[in-house]
Motif scaffolding. Sequence first.
Motif, PDB file in Angstrom:
ATOM      1  N   ILE A  73      15.339  37.525  -9.788  1.00 48.42           N
ATOM      2  CA  ILE A  73      15.787  37.007 -11.190  1.00 48.42           C
ATOM      3  C   ILE A  73      17.094  35.877 -10.509  1.00 48.42           C
ATOM      4  O   ILE A  73      17.383  34.869 -12.130  1.00 48.42           O
ATOM      5  CB  ILE A  73      15.617  37.943 -12.381  1.00 48.42           C
ATOM      6  N   ALA A  74      18.312  36.239 -10.820  1.00 51.83           N
ATOM      7  CA  ALA A  74      19.863  35.304 -10.575  1.00 51.83           C
ATOM      8  C   ALA A  74      18.905  34.427  -9.529  1.00 51.83           C
ATOM      9  O   ALA A  74      19.731  33.304 -10.161  1.00 51.83           O
ATOM     10  CB  ALA A  74      20.021  36.619  -9.927  1.00 51.83           C
ATOM     11  N   ASP A  75      17.982  34.250  -9.274  1.00 54.77           N
ATOM     12  CA  ASP A  75      17.466  32.704  -7.751  1.00 54.77           C
ATOM     13  C   ASP A  75      16.661  31.706  -8.818  1.00 54.77           C
ATOM     14  O   ASP A  75      16.499  30.580  -8.468  1.00 54.77           O
ATOM     15  CB  ASP A  75      16.926  33.655  -6.865  1.00 54.77           C
ATOM     16  N   SER A  76      16.310  32.414  -9.949  1.00 59.29           N
ATOM     17  CA  SER A  76      15.059  31.792 -11.117  1.00 59.29           C
ATOM     18  C   SER A  76      16.123  30.744 -11.387  1.00 59.29           C
ATOM     19  O   SER A  76      16.971  30.796 -12.080  1.00 59.29           O
ATOM     20  CB  SER A  76      14.044  32.659 -11.829  1.00 59.29           C
ATOM     21  N   PRO A  77      15.529  29.695 -11.224  1.00 62.85           N
ATOM     22  CA  PRO A  77      16.602  28.665 -11.871  1.00 62.85           C
ATOM     23  C   PRO A  77      16.268  28.636 -13.112  1.00 62.85           C
ATOM     24  O   PRO A  77      17.415  28.383 -14.264  1.00 62.85           O
ATOM     25  CB  PRO A  77      15.427  26.684 -11.760  1.00 62.85           C
ATOM     26  N   ASP A 116      -3.031  22.942 -12.089  1.00 63.74           N
ATOM     27  CA  ASP A 116      -1.443  23.161 -11.305  1.00 63.74           C
ATOM     28  C   ASP A 116      -1.870  24.503 -10.566  1.00 63.74           C
ATOM     29  O   ASP A 116      -2.320  25.750 -10.775  1.00 63.74           O
ATOM     30  CB  ASP A 116      -1.112  23.186 -12.399  1.00 63.74           C
ATOM     31  N   ILE A 117      -0.608  24.538  -9.764  1.00 64.61           N
ATOM     32  CA  ILE A 117      -0.623  25.315  -8.567  1.00 64.61           C
ATOM     33  C   ILE A 117       0.994  25.973  -8.685  1.00 64.61           C
ATOM     34  O   ILE A 117       1.653  24.921  -8.674  1.00 64.61           O
ATOM     35  CB  ILE A 117      -0.816  25.096  -7.023  1.00 64.61           C
ATOM     36  N   VAL A 118       1.502  27.078  -8.556  1.00 67.08           N
ATOM     37  CA  VAL A 118       2.660  27.081  -9.027  1.00 67.08           C
ATOM     38  C   VAL A 118       2.281  28.494  -8.195  1.00 67.08           C
ATOM     39  O   VAL A 118       1.863  29.447  -7.660  1.00 67.08           O
ATOM     40  CB  VAL A 118       2.927  27.781 -10.184  1.00 67.08           C
ATOM     41  N   GLY A 119       4.212  28.577  -7.684  1.00 73.02           N
ATOM     42  CA  GLY A 119       4.792  29.417  -6.327  1.00 73.02           C
ATOM     43  C   GLY A 119       5.929  30.787  -6.566  1.00 73.02           C
ATOM     44  O   GLY A 119       5.725  30.739  -8.386  1.00 73.02           O
ATOM     45  N   PRO A 120       5.879  31.072  -5.821  1.00 73.50           N
ATOM     46  CA  PRO A 120       7.663  31.904  -5.638  1.00 73.50           C
ATOM     47  C   PRO A 120       8.434  31.095  -6.383  1.00 73.50           C
ATOM     48  O   PRO A 120       8.917  30.013  -6.425  1.00 73.50           O
ATOM     49  CB  PRO A 120       7.887  31.930  -4.797  1.00 73.50           C
ATOM     50  N   GLY A 121       9.161  32.445  -7.417  1.00 73.76           N
ATOM     51  CA  GLY A 121      10.191  31.653  -8.008  1.00 73.76           C
ATOM     52  C   GLY A 121      10.239  31.023  -9.607  1.00 73.76           C
ATOM     53  O   GLY A 121      10.893  30.575 -10.012  1.00 73.76           O
ATOM     54  N   HIS A 122       8.536  30.426  -9.715  1.00 75.75           N
ATOM     55  CA  HIS A 122       8.598  29.867 -10.609  1.00 75.75           C
ATOM     56  C   HIS A 122       7.583  30.584 -12.578  1.00 75.75           C
ATOM     57  O   HIS A 122       7.581  31.742 -11.589  1.00 75.75           O
ATOM     58  CB  HIS A 122       7.374  28.662 -10.409  1.00 75.75           C
ATOM     59  N   LEU A 123       8.437  30.128 -12.966  1.00 80.03           N
ATOM     60  CA  LEU A 123       7.886  30.615 -14.355  1.00 80.03           C
ATOM     61  C   LEU A 123       5.964  30.723 -14.655  1.00 80.03           C
ATOM     62  O   LEU A 123       5.558  29.883 -14.220  1.00 80.03           O
ATOM     63  CB  LEU A 123       8.654  30.433 -15.771  1.00 80.03           C
ATOM     64  N   VAL A 124       4.830  30.871 -15.234  1.00 81.43           N
ATOM     65  CA  VAL A 124       3.994  30.636 -16.364  1.00 81.43           C
ATOM     66  C   VAL A 124       3.356  31.214 -17.540  1.00 81.43           C
ATOM     67  O   VAL A 124       4.151  32.911 -17.512  1.00 81.43           O
ATOM     68  CB  VAL A 124       2.405  31.139 -15.476  1.00 81.43           C
ATOM     69  N   ALA A 151      13.298  22.424 -20.869  1.00 77.99           N
ATOM     70  CA  ALA A 151      13.180  21.747 -20.758  1.00 77.99           C
ATOM     71  C   ALA A 151      12.007  22.093 -19.008  1.00 77.99           C
ATOM     72  O   ALA A 151      11.829  21.355 -18.152  1.00 77.99           O
ATOM     73  CB  ALA A 151      15.061  21.691 -19.716  1.00 77.99           C
ATOM     74  N   GLY A 152      11.962  22.766 -18.491  1.00 78.64           N
ATOM     75  CA  GLY A 152      10.609  23.663 -17.600  1.00 78.64           C
ATOM     76  C   GLY A 152       9.753  23.526 -17.721  1.00 78.64           C
ATOM     77  O   GLY A 152       8.856  22.284 -16.965  1.00 78.64           O
ATOM     78  N   ALA A 153       9.825  23.653 -19.237  1.00 71.89           N
ATOM     79  CA  ALA A 153       7.829  23.566 -19.718  1.00 71.89           C
ATOM     80  C   ALA A 153       7.532  21.988 -19.191  1.00 71.89           C
ATOM     81  O   ALA A 153       6.629  20.860 -19.203  1.00 71.89           O
ATOM     82  CB  ALA A 153       7.399  23.878 -20.965  1.00 71.89           C
ATOM     83  N   ALA A 154       8.871  21.038 -19.632  1.00 75.58           N
ATOM     84  CA  ALA A 154       8.219  20.322 -19.898  1.00 75.58           C
ATOM     85  C   ALA A 154       8.620  18.938 -18.316  1.00 75.58           C
ATOM     86  O   ALA A 154       7.450  18.455 -18.557  1.00 75.58           O
ATOM     87  CB  ALA A 154       9.737  19.119 -20.817  1.00 75.58           C
TER      88      ALA A 154
END
Length: 236
Positions: free
Chosen positions: A13-17, A78-86, A133-136
Amino acid sequence: MDTDMDSALARTIADSPVLGQLSDADRAHLLTYSREQAFGQGSPLFLRGQPAVAFYLVLSGTVGLTTAENGTCSNVLDIVGPGHLVGEEAVLDCGRHATGAFALVPVSAVAIQAEPFFAHLQDRFEVVQAMMAGAAARLRGLILEITELKLQSTTRRLAGYLVRLAGDRQGRVHIVLPCEKQFLAERLGMKPESLSRAFAKLRPQGVHSGRLDDVDIDDMEALRRFWQSSNDPWDD
């Protein structure tokens, strides 16, 4: 969760943008209403139209976002990988999920409950801003790629996807595709047989695809130049 698992999740979680902007104390509190879940290949994290009661931080594997109405993984957007939110965009407006999310390969993800998350973040608007901002940014990326789908041949679309997947790597590059080629074809707006033809047409550009998910690129810069070229010598 045991202490070691808690520690590993806290580091992730600490590494998540986005979630990494929380303080140590806030991240520890977030763990009290979050839990790690495993999803087998093809299993849904959530379905289109479901109330957005949680969102997910992907730890491993890849998740496909789809417009399918029937609870199956098809029409991958879309394809979402590790470290990203969905799922965070639906949680932000307390609405329903506009897409479904499915595990394209076995997935591990942290489910974060929406209601306590918002109660927790009432005085931490910068984190909500980062989520917005991430969703945008994801939406802008999808709009750009939809434009490419209309303007570029399947060969150029595939080249662009491989370039983005490789990031800033140079020279000879080995890539492992994040999902089965069937889902990659849907993601790129083409049929599986068109994807196979596109891989074949990229061989002169030094792209070599195995039967499974391995792709070798002889010269990453040469592929970038091909993708960015205004001239496409191949029609679909």
